[in-house]
Design an enzyme around this catalytic site. Sequence first.
Site, PDB file in Angstrom:
ATOM      1  N   LYS A 174       0.907  -1.172   0.000  1.00 24.68           N
ATOM      2  CA  LYS A 174       0.000   0.000   0.000  1.00 24.68           C
ATOM      3  C   LYS A 174       0.933   1.206   0.000  1.00 24.68           C
ATOM      4  O   LYS A 174       1.589   1.499   0.989  1.00 24.68           O
ATOM      5  CB  LYS A 174      -0.856  -0.051   1.255  1.00 24.68           C
ATOM      6  CG  LYS A 174      -2.062   0.809   1.417  1.00 24.68           C
ATOM      7  CD  LYS A 174      -2.145   2.161   0.837  1.00 24.68           C
ATOM      8  CE  LYS A 174      -2.418   3.189   1.908  1.00 24.68           C
ATOM      9  NZ  LYS A 174      -1.757   4.462   1.576  1.00 24.68           N
ATOM     10  N   GLU A 249       8.540   0.825  11.922  1.00 22.95           N
ATOM     11  CA  GLU A 249       9.623   1.819  11.904  1.00 22.95           C
ATOM     12  C   GLU A 249       8.949   3.181  11.965  1.00 22.95           C
ATOM     13  O   GLU A 249       8.283   3.597  11.017  1.00 22.95           O
ATOM     14  CB  GLU A 249      10.457   1.616  10.628  1.00 22.95           C
ATOM     15  CG  GLU A 249      11.817   2.244  10.711  1.00 22.95           C
ATOM     16  CD  GLU A 249      11.867   3.557   9.998  1.00 22.95           C
ATOM     17  OE1 GLU A 249      11.715   4.591  10.685  1.00 22.95           O
ATOM     18  OE2 GLU A 249      12.033   3.558   8.781  1.00 22.95           O
ATOM     19  N   CYS A 283      12.818  10.066   8.767  1.00 20.04           N
ATOM     20  CA  CYS A 283      12.642   9.501  10.107  1.00 20.04           C
ATOM     21  C   CYS A 283      13.917   9.596  10.920  1.00 20.04           C
ATOM     22  O   CYS A 283      13.882   9.796  12.122  1.00 20.04           O
ATOM     23  CB  CYS A 283      12.167   8.059   9.994  1.00 20.04           C
ATOM     24  SG  CYS A 283      13.151   7.085   8.861  1.00 20.04           S
ATOM     25  N   GLU A 382       8.477  14.866  16.730  1.00 17.48           N
ATOM     26  CA  GLU A 382       9.061  14.855  15.395  1.00 17.48           C
ATOM     27  C   GLU A 382       8.461  16.024  14.599  1.00 17.48           C
ATOM     28  O   GLU A 382       7.262  16.026  14.312  1.00 17.48           O
ATOM     29  CB  GLU A 382       8.697  13.503  14.742  1.00 17.48           C
ATOM     30  CG  GLU A 382       9.512  13.142  13.550  1.00 17.48           C
ATOM     31  CD  GLU A 382       9.211  11.724  13.047  1.00 17.48           C
ATOM     32  OE1 GLU A 382       8.067  11.247  13.179  1.00 17.48           O
ATOM     33  OE2 GLU A 382      10.135  11.106  12.505  1.00 17.48           O
TER      34      GLU A 382
HETATM   35  P1  NAD Z   1       1.219   8.196   8.374  1.00 22.79           P
HETATM   36  O1  NAD Z   1       1.968   7.428   9.368  1.00 22.79           O
HETATM   37  O2  NAD Z   1      -0.191   8.526   8.713  1.00 22.79           O
HETATM   38  O3  NAD Z   1       1.181   7.407   6.964  1.00 22.79           O
HETATM   39  C1  NAD Z   1       2.129   6.437   6.559  1.00 22.79           C
HETATM   40  C2  NAD Z   1       1.422   5.392   5.712  1.00 22.79           C
HETATM   41  O4  NAD Z   1       0.391   4.786   6.479  1.00 22.79           O
HETATM   42  C3  NAD Z   1       0.735   5.925   4.453  1.00 22.79           C
HETATM   43  O5  NAD Z   1       0.802   4.955   3.423  1.00 22.79           O
HETATM   44  C4  NAD Z   1      -0.710   6.067   4.905  1.00 22.79           C
HETATM   45  O6  NAD Z   1      -1.638   6.013   3.844  1.00 22.79           O
HETATM   46  C5  NAD Z   1      -0.872   4.877   5.805  1.00 22.79           C
HETATM   47  N1  NAD Z   1      -1.923   5.012   6.816  1.00 22.79           N
HETATM   48  C6  NAD Z   1      -2.424   6.146   7.364  1.00 22.79           C
HETATM   49  N2  NAD Z   1      -3.400   5.854   8.236  1.00 22.79           N
HETATM   50  C7  NAD Z   1      -3.534   4.507   8.249  1.00 22.79           C
HETATM   51  C8  NAD Z   1      -4.363   3.596   8.971  1.00 22.79           C
HETATM   52  N3  NAD Z   1      -5.275   4.011   9.839  1.00 22.79           N
HETATM   53  N4  NAD Z   1      -4.193   2.280   8.740  1.00 22.79           N
HETATM   54  C9  NAD Z   1      -3.267   1.828   7.885  1.00 22.79           C
HETATM   55  N5  NAD Z   1      -2.461   2.639   7.167  1.00 22.79           N
HETATM   56  C10 NAD Z   1      -2.590   3.962   7.353  1.00 22.79           C
HETATM   57  O7  NAD Z   1       2.025   9.472   8.049  1.00 22.79           O
HETATM   58  P2  NAD Z   1       1.527  10.828   7.375  1.00 22.79           P
HETATM   59  O8  NAD Z   1       0.133  11.200   7.751  1.00 22.79           O
HETATM   60  O9  NAD Z   1       1.827  10.711   5.952  1.00 22.79           O
HETATM   61  O10 NAD Z   1       2.525  11.857   8.094  1.00 22.79           O
HETATM   62  C11 NAD Z   1       2.263  12.315   9.423  1.00 22.79           C
HETATM   63  C12 NAD Z   1       3.534  12.382  10.237  1.00 22.79           C
HETATM   64  O11 NAD Z   1       4.094  11.080  10.362  1.00 22.79           O
HETATM   65  C13 NAD Z   1       4.661  13.184   9.625  1.00 22.79           C
HETATM   66  O12 NAD Z   1       4.520  14.511   9.814  1.00 22.79           O
HETATM   67  C14 NAD Z   1       5.850  12.583  10.315  1.00 22.79           C
HETATM   68  O13 NAD Z   1       6.038  13.143  11.582  1.00 22.79           O
HETATM   69  C15 NAD Z   1       5.479  11.143  10.444  1.00 22.79           C
HETATM   70  N6  NAD Z   1       6.070  10.308   9.385  1.00 22.79           N
HETATM   71  C16 NAD Z   1       7.142   9.561   9.682  1.00 22.79           C
HETATM   72  C17 NAD Z   1       7.723   8.793   8.699  1.00 22.79           C
HETATM   73  C18 NAD Z   1       8.916   7.953   8.967  1.00 22.79           C
HETATM   74  O14 NAD Z   1       9.685   7.661   8.058  1.00 22.79           O
HETATM   75  N7  NAD Z   1       9.102   7.499  10.178  1.00 22.79           N
HETATM   76  C19 NAD Z   1       7.221   8.786   7.414  1.00 22.79           C
HETATM   77  C20 NAD Z   1       6.102   9.543   7.125  1.00 22.79           C
HETATM   78  C21 NAD Z   1       5.544  10.295   8.133  1.00 22.79           C
END
Ligand code: NAD
Length: 481
Positions: A174, A249, A283, A382
């Site tokens: 996904k 992660e 990250c 973060e």
């Molecule tokens: P997120 O964690 O919400 O999304 C990451 C992935 O998870 C995406 O593919 C998203 O579609 C999916 N996702 C979202 N909600 C879900 C759910 N309920 N069930 C299953 N999958 C789901 O991250 P975001 O909203 O894109 O970003 C928000 C914050 O997260 C950022 O500002 C940052 O602080 C953090 N982030 C961290 C990393 C990292 O590498 N550790 C990466 C992206 C974002």
Amino acid sequence: MKNLKMYINGNWRESISEQLIEVKNPANGEVIATIPRGQKGDVDLAVHAAQQAFEKEAWWKVKPHERGDILYHIAEMIKKDRDELAALETIDVGKPLSQGYADIDAAIRYFQFYAGAADKVMGDTIPIESGIIDYVVREPIGVTAHIVPWNYPIQILSRSVAAAIAMGNTVIVKSAEDTPMTAMKIAEYFHDVGLPDGVFNHITGYGNEAGAALSSHSLINHLTFTGSVETGIAVANAANKNIVPVTLELGGKSPNIVFSDCDLDKAVEGVTRAIIQNAGQTCSAGSRLLIESSFKNQFIERLLERFQTLTIGPGIKDMDIGPILNEKQFKRIQSYLTLAKSEASILVGGKQVTIEGNEGGFYMEPTIIDQVQENSKLAQEEIFGPVISVFTFNDTEEALALANSTEYGLVTGLWTKDISRAHYLADRIQSGQIFINNYGAGGGIQMPFGGYKKSGFGREKGWIALYNYTQVKNVAIKYMS
Ligand code: NAD
């Protein structure tokens, strides 16, 4: 503008919802593609396809070294399209082109590394007693789900998908709704390489729809997630209901710890690079700077000089800092800077930057915040932008306490020539990865990567990640009574 499709069971498909999501170029906000808004029903199709593929001879009879051949072939296909893919990642994520290239090169290396590993994961024999042979085999775990974030799409997809396929599993990816473009290309490669239908599937859509449906699906056997802590908890809870193991992660608040005996030039460059990579949307970004008090003025002066030289602009022009992903992420960062104005002191940066011809993009100056309290959100959360929070310490124990003072524990940078101190801190710091007199070691795909505390659990990358995608079976044979 491209109308892209999901890849399920060897077919290119729209969503059953028939709805689309627009994908935008962060450099200027222009729509570059549409993707299907995947739903529970689409996920269900993909999971069933992956489960059936796992049980068919067409996949389980493929020999380990032949799985390696497939992965090696994918590495070659990525290599052939390296320029196209680097530009695509840059346009999709916003990152500087040279970082787009670095991501493509890392993806190539993941496929090569796990291609080589496919026929080298061994079992064990266990001494029990005379007349019994006991052996342990590592079998594929089954249907594996891979939920990918928007910041390093091709790298994060490649590291877990290549390991899962190497071990004989089937896969559902996904991709992130904001950055699905290179995952589309990987699906094309798997299609062209002649992988049996259903072994690799790619779903697009929103997290709370397609993502949630995937993480709660009862036929998934392993879930790999990279992203925020909040979403990590949601996916782990969903998987937990089905007793499904997860590898998480989840980001960090990683410190760079600078002692007065460091190599000043190298430390300044290391600290700078650790926060500007992908505009701090990483990250493992070095978002906390811990400096020995007596050295603070000297170090900060040099760091400010370096920050003045940093260039900002669209990724395709390969400046030092590209745009923030979108308005939502930009506003999130700005809310931390508003807090910094009231409870700390902004030494440099913080302002929005307008780039002529790219007014639809969200650019910002790299920022250093001083006078940050240890329990402030600026110290603990973060920010996910090019923003460093500064702290000082007087001795090694204070540095250690500060390093360990957040809920995260992903990466730490140590800058000192004192080898005993470096080893002592490497021992005591709660962090999945410690870099001494460097930050990242060039990103080596062989190194295990993952976090202590809320940075997650399990490890990606390297040999150890292969074990995420296997389960252990013990067989005892009594051949003599
Ligand atoms: P997120 O964690 O919400 O999304 C990451 C992935 O998870 C995406 O593919 C998203 O579609 C999916 N996702 C979202 N909600 C879900 C759910 N309920 N069930 C299953 N999958 C789901 O991250 P975001 O909203 O894109 O970003 C928000 C914050 O997260 C950022 O500002 C940052 O602080 C953090 N982030 C961290 C990393 C990292 O590498 N550790 C990466 C992206 C974002």
